[in-house]
Design an enzyme around this catalytic site. Structure first.
Site, mmCIF file in Angstrom:
data_model
loop_
_atom_site.group_PDB
_atom_site.id
_atom_site.type_symbol
_atom_site.label_atom_id
_atom_site.label_comp_id
_atom_site.label_asym_id
_atom_site.label_seq_id
_atom_site.Cartn_x
_atom_site.Cartn_y
_atom_site.Cartn_z
ATOM 1 N N HIS A 1 44.548 50.198 49.134
ATOM 2 C CA HIS A 1 43.294 50.041 49.882
ATOM 3 C C HIS A 1 43.603 49.760 51.353
ATOM 4 C CE1 HIS A 1 38.877 49.013 49.677
ATOM 5 N NE2 HIS A 1 39.189 48.627 50.907
ATOM 6 N N HIS B 1 44.115 48.093 54.494
ATOM 7 C CA HIS B 1 44.055 46.688 54.876
ATOM 8 C C HIS B 1 45.296 46.311 55.666
ATOM 9 C CE1 HIS B 1 46.890 46.284 51.552
ATOM 10 N NE2 HIS B 1 47.146 45.047 51.955
ATOM 11 N N GLN C 1 47.311 42.460 57.355
ATOM 12 C CA GLN C 1 47.446 41.032 57.107
ATOM 13 C C GLN C 1 47.582 40.273 58.418
ATOM 14 O OE1 GLN C 1 49.724 39.757 53.562
ATOM 15 N NE2 GLN C 1 50.446 41.870 53.429
#
Length: 349
Positions: free
Chosen positions: A177, A179, A181
């Site tokens: 997915h 994304h 961090q």
């Protein structure tokens, strides 16, 4: 779940997950209801990372044994970063979202180590990518990154806010997915620490910003990939990876919060342009690592110059560059691709 806090003017909503972790919704426009509760039965959140020091190398090492149990390549329909729906209860309680940031359930920081780890999802669309985000979503991601950088830098246990994305199983991404961090370190990590030391030496010897000098030189050379009025994307002269690009402001800017909205949006569009060029290298999506180097929270900010770095180990369509002993043991990088040729290819794409 605790009462939620909404900032309508910035379309930002902070709520709590079932185990007490914070989740923040960043919407493209205000007016979204983000009060959907987290219906999972989770144990209390208790990060257990440790910070240790390697005296031989003079560097910090994080030990987070609990991460062995983190989610790895979940089956279709079980992605923890997709919105919750029906019996699928994910990390995001809402039925849809634009951009969301939440405390990592399996963090490398926090607890005894200090600091904080967050996951930031760029879109609710599971099969999307950063490179394909529309302009309004790029603006929201940029706003979220600036928000989290400013907020986390205020914590007493944070010295450096590091934004990054790992894309592709080839470089170890455990969730497909789209994304990234955010690691809010209780110390300045080794790589930005070395970069800051070089910048400080240059500033002391020449009275000028090192990155400003590099950007001005590269802007007149053969390794430019793309550019705007305020920013430059270029392949560094001594690139360590087959394809590696820096994206930097032409003028001194310490971090993302220091940019106004218009300049930040301009930067995000150029950054996405670079990622699209990486994806056009091969017939399959190019695995890459991307990170943002910013000023530390409290020290050495006068020498810092914001920049993003994108690089891939994919040296040909079917071959990866692996970091062998010369790189991992000796710290001596060997690049198989001429940086000038890499820049020309990315520029033509």
């Amino acid at each position: 779940m605790s009462a939620h806090a909404v900032t309508a003017s910035t379309a930002r909503t902070s709520v709590r997950l079932a185990d007490g972790r914070e989740i923040i919704y960043f919407d493209d426009a205000p007016g979204q209801d983000r009060s959907t509760p987290d219906r999972r039965d989770l144990p209390p959140y208790a990060p257990a990372a440790e910070l240790r020091y390697d005296v031989l190398h003079g560097e910090e090492v994080l030990v987070a044994a609990h991460r062995q149990n983190r989610t790895y390549q979940p089956a279709p329909g079980e992605c923890p970063l997709c919105p919750s729906h029906g019996d699928h209860l994910s990390e995001i309680p809402a039925a849809d979202y634009d951009v969301v940031s939440f405390e990592n359930r399996f963090p490398s920081l926090g607890g005894p180590a200090g600091g904080r780890c967050e996951v930031l999802c760029f879109t609710s669309y599971h099969d999307g990518s950063f490179a394909t985000l529309p302009p309004e979503r790029l603006a929201t991601v940029g706003r979220a990154w600036a928000d989290r950088t400013a907020a986390l830098a205020k914590r007493p246990d944070v010295e450096y806010v590091f934004l990054f994305e790992n894309r592709g199983a080839a470089i170890g991404a455990t969730l497909p997915h789209p994304h990234g961090q955010i690691y809010a370190f209780p110390y300045v990590p080794p790589t930005p620490r070395r970069m800051l030391a070089a910048a400080e030496r240059f500033l002391e010897e020449h009275g000028r910003c090192l990155m400003c000098e590099v950007v001005a030189r590269e802007a007149a050379g053969p390794r430019v990939v793309a550019e705007t009025d305020g920013f430059l994307a270029y392949v560094p002269e001594a690139a360590r990876w087959p394809y590696e690009v820096y994206v930097a402001p032409r003028a001194c800017v310490p971090d993302l919060p220091a940019l106004d909205a218009a300049r930040r949006d301009e930067l995000m569009r150029l950054y996405a342009d670079v990622l699209r060029r990486f994806d056009a290298l091969y017939e399959h999506p190019t695995p890459y690592m991307a990170c943002w180097y910013q000023a530390p929270a409290r020290t050495k900010r006068d020498a810092a110059h914001l920049c993003a770095r994108v690089y891939t180990p994919q040296r040909t369509a079917d071959k990866l560059k692996f970091l062998a002993t010369s790189e991992t043991g000796g710290g001596a990088y060997i690049n198989d691709v001429l940086p000038d040729a890499a820049a020309a290819r990315l520029r033509d794409l």
